[in-house]
Each structure stands twice: as C-alpha cells, then as structure tokens.
Design a protein around this motif. Structure first.
Motif, PDB file in Angstrom:
ATOM      1  N   ALA A   1       0.829  -1.217   0.000  1.00  0.00           N
ATOM      2  CA  ALA A   1       0.000   0.000   0.000  1.00  0.00           C
ATOM      3  C   ALA A   1       0.858   1.259   0.000  1.00  0.00           C
ATOM      4  O   ALA A   1       0.477   2.283  -0.569  1.00  0.00           O
ATOM      5  CB  ALA A   1      -0.935  -0.006   1.206  1.00  0.00           C
TER       6      ALA A   1
ATOM      7  N   THR B   1      -4.000  -2.239  -1.000  1.00  0.00           N
ATOM      8  CA  THR B   1      -4.315  -1.685   0.321  1.00  0.00           C
ATOM      9  C   THR B   1      -4.978  -2.721   1.215  1.00  0.00           C
ATOM     10  O   THR B   1      -4.652  -2.828   2.408  1.00  0.00           O
ATOM     11  CB  THR B   1      -5.224  -0.449   0.184  1.00  0.00           C
ATOM     12  OG1 THR B   1      -4.552   0.541  -0.600  1.00  0.00           O
ATOM     13  CG2 THR B   1      -5.550   0.141   1.551  1.00  0.00           C
TER      14      THR B   1
ATOM     15  N   LYS C   1      -3.764  -3.976   4.872  1.00  0.00           N
ATOM     16  CA  LYS C   1      -4.653  -3.946   6.039  1.00  0.00           C
ATOM     17  C   LYS C   1      -4.759  -5.320   6.693  1.00  0.00           C
ATOM     18  O   LYS C   1      -4.686  -5.451   7.922  1.00  0.00           O
ATOM     19  CB  LYS C   1      -6.044  -3.467   5.619  1.00  0.00           C
ATOM     20  CG  LYS C   1      -6.158  -1.984   5.344  1.00  0.00           C
ATOM     21  CD  LYS C   1      -7.605  -1.656   4.965  1.00  0.00           C
ATOM     22  CE  LYS C   1      -7.788  -0.183   4.676  1.00  0.00           C
ATOM     23  NZ  LYS C   1      -9.176   0.136   4.274  1.00  0.00           N
TER      24      LYS C   1
ATOM     25  N   ASP D   1      -9.998   2.724   1.438  1.00  0.00           N
ATOM     26  CA  ASP D   1      -9.503   2.158   0.170  1.00  0.00           C
ATOM     27  C   ASP D   1      -9.747   0.653   0.120  1.00  0.00           C
ATOM     28  O   ASP D   1      -9.385  -0.081   1.035  1.00  0.00           O
ATOM     29  CB  ASP D   1      -8.003   2.454   0.047  1.00  0.00           C
ATOM     30  CG  ASP D   1      -7.476   2.214  -1.362  1.00  0.00           C
ATOM     31  OD1 ASP D   1      -8.179   1.568  -2.164  1.00  0.00           O
ATOM     32  OD2 ASP D   1      -6.361   2.670  -1.657  1.00  0.00           O
ATOM     33  N   ARG D   2     -10.345   0.179  -0.987  1.00  0.00           N
ATOM     34  CA  ARG D   2     -10.644  -1.243  -1.140  1.00  0.00           C
ATOM     35  C   ARG D   2      -9.824  -1.886  -2.251  1.00  0.00           C
ATOM     36  O   ARG D   2     -10.117  -3.000  -2.680  1.00  0.00           O
ATOM     37  CB  ARG D   2     -12.134  -1.433  -1.456  1.00  0.00           C
ATOM     38  CG  ARG D   2     -13.100  -0.802  -0.460  1.00  0.00           C
ATOM     39  CD  ARG D   2     -13.137  -1.513   0.858  1.00  0.00           C
ATOM     40  NE  ARG D   2     -13.593  -2.886   0.738  1.00  0.00           N
ATOM     41  CZ  ARG D   2     -13.653  -3.746   1.754  1.00  0.00           C
ATOM     42  NH1 ARG D   2     -13.254  -3.358   2.967  1.00  0.00           N
ATOM     43  NH2 ARG D   2     -14.083  -4.974   1.569  1.00  0.00           N
ATOM     44  N   THR D   3      -8.792  -1.196  -2.723  1.00  0.00           N
ATOM     45  CA  THR D   3      -7.966  -1.783  -3.772  1.00  0.00           C
ATOM     46  C   THR D   3      -7.198  -2.979  -3.219  1.00  0.00           C
ATOM     47  O   THR D   3      -6.985  -3.112  -2.009  1.00  0.00           O
ATOM     48  CB  THR D   3      -6.959  -0.758  -4.331  1.00  0.00           C
ATOM     49  OG1 THR D   3      -6.130  -0.292  -3.255  1.00  0.00           O
ATOM     50  CG2 THR D   3      -7.671   0.418  -4.961  1.00  0.00           C
TER      51      THR D   3
ATOM     52  N   PRO E   1      -0.901   8.133   0.217  1.00  0.00           N
ATOM     53  CA  PRO E   1      -1.890   7.053   0.385  1.00  0.00           C
ATOM     54  C   PRO E   1      -2.623   7.071   1.724  1.00  0.00           C
ATOM     55  O   PRO E   1      -3.675   6.442   1.854  1.00  0.00           O
ATOM     56  CB  PRO E   1      -1.039   5.775   0.247  1.00  0.00           C
ATOM     57  CG  PRO E   1       0.131   6.187  -0.592  1.00  0.00           C
ATOM     58  CD  PRO E   1       0.427   7.595  -0.153  1.00  0.00           C
ATOM     59  N   ASN E   2      -2.100   7.803   2.728  1.00  0.00           N
ATOM     60  CA  ASN E   2      -2.798   7.894   4.013  1.00  0.00           C
ATOM     61  C   ASN E   2      -4.181   8.522   3.862  1.00  0.00           C
ATOM     62  O   ASN E   2      -5.099   8.212   4.619  1.00  0.00           O
ATOM     63  CB  ASN E   2      -1.973   8.734   5.001  1.00  0.00           C
ATOM     64  CG  ASN E   2      -0.806   7.984   5.580  1.00  0.00           C
ATOM     65  OD1 ASN E   2      -0.956   7.146   6.469  1.00  0.00           O
ATOM     66  ND2 ASN E   2       0.380   8.259   5.061  1.00  0.00           N
ATOM     67  N   LYS E   3      -4.316   9.423   2.900  1.00  0.00           N
ATOM     68  CA  LYS E   3      -5.563  10.179   2.734  1.00  0.00           C
ATOM     69  C   LYS E   3      -6.756   9.247   2.489  1.00  0.00           C
ATOM     70  O   LYS E   3      -7.858   9.493   2.988  1.00  0.00           O
ATOM     71  CB  LYS E   3      -5.410  11.157   1.569  1.00  0.00           C
ATOM     72  CG  LYS E   3      -6.564  12.129   1.429  1.00  0.00           C
ATOM     73  CD  LYS E   3      -6.382  13.049   0.238  1.00  0.00           C
ATOM     74  CE  LYS E   3      -6.659  12.330  -1.066  1.00  0.00           C
ATOM     75  NZ  LYS E   3      -6.808  13.245  -2.216  1.00  0.00           N
ATOM     76  N   THR E   4      -6.528   8.170   1.756  1.00  0.00           N
ATOM     77  CA  THR E   4      -7.628   7.271   1.394  1.00  0.00           C
ATOM     78  C   THR E   4      -7.497   5.884   2.021  1.00  0.00           C
ATOM     79  O   THR E   4      -8.308   5.006   1.735  1.00  0.00           O
ATOM     80  CB  THR E   4      -7.680   7.114  -0.139  1.00  0.00           C
ATOM     81  OG1 THR E   4      -6.399   6.657  -0.619  1.00  0.00           O
ATOM     82  CG2 THR E   4      -8.012   8.438  -0.816  1.00  0.00           C
ATOM     83  N   TYR E   5      -6.490   5.702   2.883  1.00  0.00           N
ATOM     84  CA  TYR E   5      -6.168   4.352   3.364  1.00  0.00           C
ATOM     85  C   TYR E   5      -7.346   3.665   4.048  1.00  0.00           C
ATOM     86  O   TYR E   5      -7.652   2.505   3.755  1.00  0.00           O
ATOM     87  CB  TYR E   5      -4.975   4.422   4.327  1.00  0.00           C
ATOM     88  CG  TYR E   5      -4.577   3.073   4.894  1.00  0.00           C
ATOM     89  CD1 TYR E   5      -3.867   2.161   4.127  1.00  0.00           C
ATOM     90  CD2 TYR E   5      -4.923   2.713   6.199  1.00  0.00           C
ATOM     91  CE1 TYR E   5      -3.493   0.928   4.640  1.00  0.00           C
ATOM     92  CE2 TYR E   5      -4.553   1.479   6.712  1.00  0.00           C
ATOM     93  CZ  TYR E   5      -3.838   0.593   5.930  1.00  0.00           C
ATOM     94  OH  TYR E   5      -3.481  -0.642   6.445  1.00  0.00           O
ATOM     95  N   ARG E   6      -8.037   4.344   4.941  1.00  0.00           N
ATOM     96  CA  ARG E   6      -9.092   3.693   5.721  1.00  0.00           C
ATOM     97  C   ARG E   6     -10.235   3.176   4.844  1.00  0.00           C
ATOM     98  O   ARG E   6     -10.784   2.110   5.099  1.00  0.00           O
ATOM     99  CB  ARG E   6      -9.650   4.645   6.783  1.00  0.00           C
ATOM    100  CG  ARG E   6      -8.722   4.819   7.974  1.00  0.00           C
ATOM    101  CD  ARG E   6      -9.341   5.725   9.014  1.00  0.00           C
ATOM    102  NE  ARG E   6      -9.610   7.054   8.471  1.00  0.00           N
ATOM    103  CZ  ARG E   6     -10.452   7.928   9.017  1.00  0.00           C
ATOM    104  NH1 ARG E   6     -11.125   7.613  10.102  1.00  0.00           N
ATOM    105  NH2 ARG E   6     -10.622   9.127   8.484  1.00  0.00           N
TER     106      ARG E   6
END
Length: 407
Positions: free
Chosen positions: A33, A98, A102, A93-95, A86-91
């Motif tokens: 990620a 990432t 997780k 993010d379903r890619t 990438p922190n901006k969308t990490y929580r």
C-alpha cells in the motif's frame, strides 16, 4: 544467523513468556500500500554534501540554488507520493494492494498482542510496545479495528494533542461484585518519525483525521506539473511521483533539473517546499537526528526507545527495517552492548536483506555480530520450502510465525 524453523519458534516462545516485548516496524511492513524509501536518503545526502555543479548551472543560465531547490522539491514530492499521500484514502480504500496491507497488519497486530495476553505471571505487564518508523496510519487502524486498548501519545477527545506522558499506562478491569481486578492486554504505539496524521497547531502537535495539508500538497504538485509542461506534448516534465523523471543517479537529476529549470516557477517551487516542510514528520535525511533533537516530541520518542531497551529482560523484534537509519542503528547497538539481558531479533525479508542488514550493523561496530560481547543480536530468515527456495519474511508470514509461537 538463524532460520525460521521449529527450534527457533520454540526459543521465541520461551523468550516472549519471560520478557518485556517490543517491536520495531520499518517501511517494508507497509508494502504494497505504501512505497519504501529506496535511494531517497542517499540522493538527499548527495544534494546536501555535493550540491549541483556550478558549471552545469552556468551552462543552463540558471542559479545553482534554484537547481538544488528544484531537486529537493522533486525528491520530497516523490517521497510524498509514495509514503504520505496514500494515508488520505487508506481507511476507505478497497484496492487489492491496500486490502492486502490492512489484512497483514491486522493479523500481525492480533497475534503480537496475544504474546502478552497469554501470560500468567503478574510481575510482567500484559503490554506490547510498537515502535514505528513509518509515517503511515496502518498500525493505528489495525489496533483500532482489533479494539485493543492503546497508548498512542494522544490526550483529549475533540482535539487530541500529542502528549508522550500517555505511554506506559496499563489497563485493568474489575468486577463490581467481588472487586477482582485483572489486567487487560494493551499496546504502546510510538511513532518515532512522526505521522501523516499529525499537524502543528498553536505551538503543539495535534492528531487529526482530516488530511487537508496532504490535499494541499497534492494539488500544489499537480499545479506545478501542469504549469511546467514542455512545448512538445509528447514529452512529459516528469513521472507521476515527482517533478522530474525519476532517477537513482544524482548527476542525472542535476542535468535534468538544469535542462528544465526554466519550465518551473521559482516561487511555486518554494511554496511547495514550505508545504512539504509543514508536515510533522522527520524527513529521511542524514540531518534527521538533529531535526529530531530540535523537536521535543521526536526527541522524547527516541528516549522512550532507549529506555525500553535498557529495561532488564527485554526483547526487540525487528521487521521491515533495513538499519540504514544511522541514529536508530547506533541506539540499538549501544543498548545491546550495555544491556546483556536484551535480545534483538531481526526478521529479515530474504537472504539479500539479511546481508544488507548485517553489513549496516557490522560496519557500525567494526566486527561480526557473532563477535559482540553479549552475543544478543540475531538475524533470522524464512524457512526453506521443499524445493529449496526460501520463504520471504513479509508481515503476513511474520503474523503466521507469531500464531505458531502462541499455540
């Protein structure tokens, strides 16, 4: 030098039953990620020590300082894109990449906490301390999802302020009827180099779930890229990660910056650097130790690491960390030398990573690790498959290893 086999797992089980447990997690743990440092530190060092060739600057009709400023902005923008953005969308993010990160963190988090949870002796705390050199929120999210009581260094609810007195608090539960107390497993999460979710507000550092500064930097980088487009539309001014074409060779960066310096607005580059420097992180440069000492929060976290390693009967399990970080490398080696009851177990991604780590450590002490007086530093690689190939020790494999340890 050890291999992750049944004998090692049994030894690690006995070690964790009777020691204060600490983990040191490096950038390799957050892959895929988040990107790793690569050669960023080496290129920054060359920029600070050597600078741009004045002859190249003169030939381009540019000022040397402007070329060096553009290179610095490029390197920081490149690092920002891989390690911070990438922190901006990490929580949410379903890619695939990432979700993989997780899952790896959550499995590791749960397994590592069980090392302390299964303890029967009341003399040892049911607590695990995680020292993280990354800037990401991966461990924060994993501990939160696992509902583990965590000392993260934050006090306050609506405007959490970074306050390091929070570390080390132990949590107990009691029954109302009998008054019986029992300790609940808890974690300390120490962000040695700061975090993407930190921001400076009115003289102190706050934790925030709003990534407005990251969004500003992202937009500024994109605006500069758009403004710096070359006349030929088939030629891009740089790759997506930075302002210039990516390169591991410093002289190539100097030549590229000199050739394109007139496509960049000097004030815009300065503004970008100001925004990047507003991030509450310690940049991966040789000057980072001085940066850390200057800031009370960063210095206190280093002191926390030192204190933990000086505690009698402690273990430090290292993963995803190359030991290229000079000040942390020195700190750990000094602790291993002065505390004979400390065990340092370095889980290496593969054979090459083990070689690089040992080179970094042995260059520092001037001898083989096996020749150190306390002989308390060991490097470990994955076990071998039936075909003779070696298993890579990524965070997923380490989590599986810890599950075997707690059985």
């Amino acid at each position: 030098m050890r291999e992750m086999n049944t004998k090692f797992i049994e030894e690690l089980r006995r070690t964790c039953e009777s020691t204060n447990i600490n983990f040191l997690l490096g950038a390799g743990c957050s892959f895929p990620a988040f990107g790793t440092l690569g050669n960023s530190e080496r290129l920054w060092e060359q920029l600070k020590q050597d600078g741009a060739d004045p002859g190249i600057a003169a030939a381009a009709g540019a000022d040397t300082d402007e070329i060096e400023r553009l290179i610095e902005a490029h390197l920081k923008a490149e690092f920002f894109t891989g390690a911070i953005l990438p922190n901006k969308t990490y929580r949410g993010d379903r890619t695939k990449s990432t979700m993989q990160t997780k899952t790896n963190y959550q499995s590791f988090c749960i397994a590592s906490m069980k090392l302390a949870a299964k303890r029967e002796a009341s003399t040892l705390p049911k607590q695990v301390t995680f020292f993280v050199t990354n800037y990401d929120i991966c461990m924060d999210v994993a501990l939160d999802q696992a509902r583990i009581a965590t000392n993260s260094g934050y006090t306050g609810r609506f405007n959490p302020v970074v306050d390091l007195s929070d570390f080390g608090r132990r949590v107990t539960a009691s029954t109302l009827a009998l008054g019986y107390q029992s300790e609940i497993p808890s974690a300390n999460l120490v962000k040695i180099h700061g975090c993407a979710s930190w921001r400076k507000m009115e003289g102190h550092i706050e934790f925030t779930n709003e990534f407005d500064l990251i969004e500003q930097i992202e937009k500024k980088i994109e605006d500069i890229r758009q403004a710096a487009q070359l006349p030929n539309p088939t030629q891009a001014p740089g790759l997506q990660s930075g302002l210039l074409p990516s390169s591991n060779i410093f002289n190539d960066l100097v030549n590229e910056a000199a050739g394109q310096i007139h496509n960049f607005n000097s004030d815009s580059v300065k503004d970008l650097l100001d925004l990047l420097n507003a991030l509450q992180i310690v940049w991966p440069t040789k000057e980072k130790f001085q940066d850390t000492v200057l800031d009370e929060v960063y210095y206190a976290q280093l002191r926390r690491l030192t204190n933990q390693l000086e505690v009698r009967n402690s273990v430090l399990i290292v993963a995803g960390f190359s030991f290229a970080d000079e000040h942390i490398r020195k700190l750990i080696l000094r602790a291993a030398d002065t505390n004979p009851t400390l065990k340092v177990i370095i889980l290496c991604y593969n054979i090459q990573a083990q070689k690089d780590i040992r080179d970094n450590l042995e260059k520092e002490v001037g001898s083989k690790l096996e020749n150190l007086p306390n002989k308390n530093i060991v490097t470990v690689t994955g076990s071998k498959r039936k075909d003779g190939s070696q298993i890579d020790l990524d965070l997923k494999t380490i989590a599986a290893l810890l599950k075997k340890v707690i059985k």
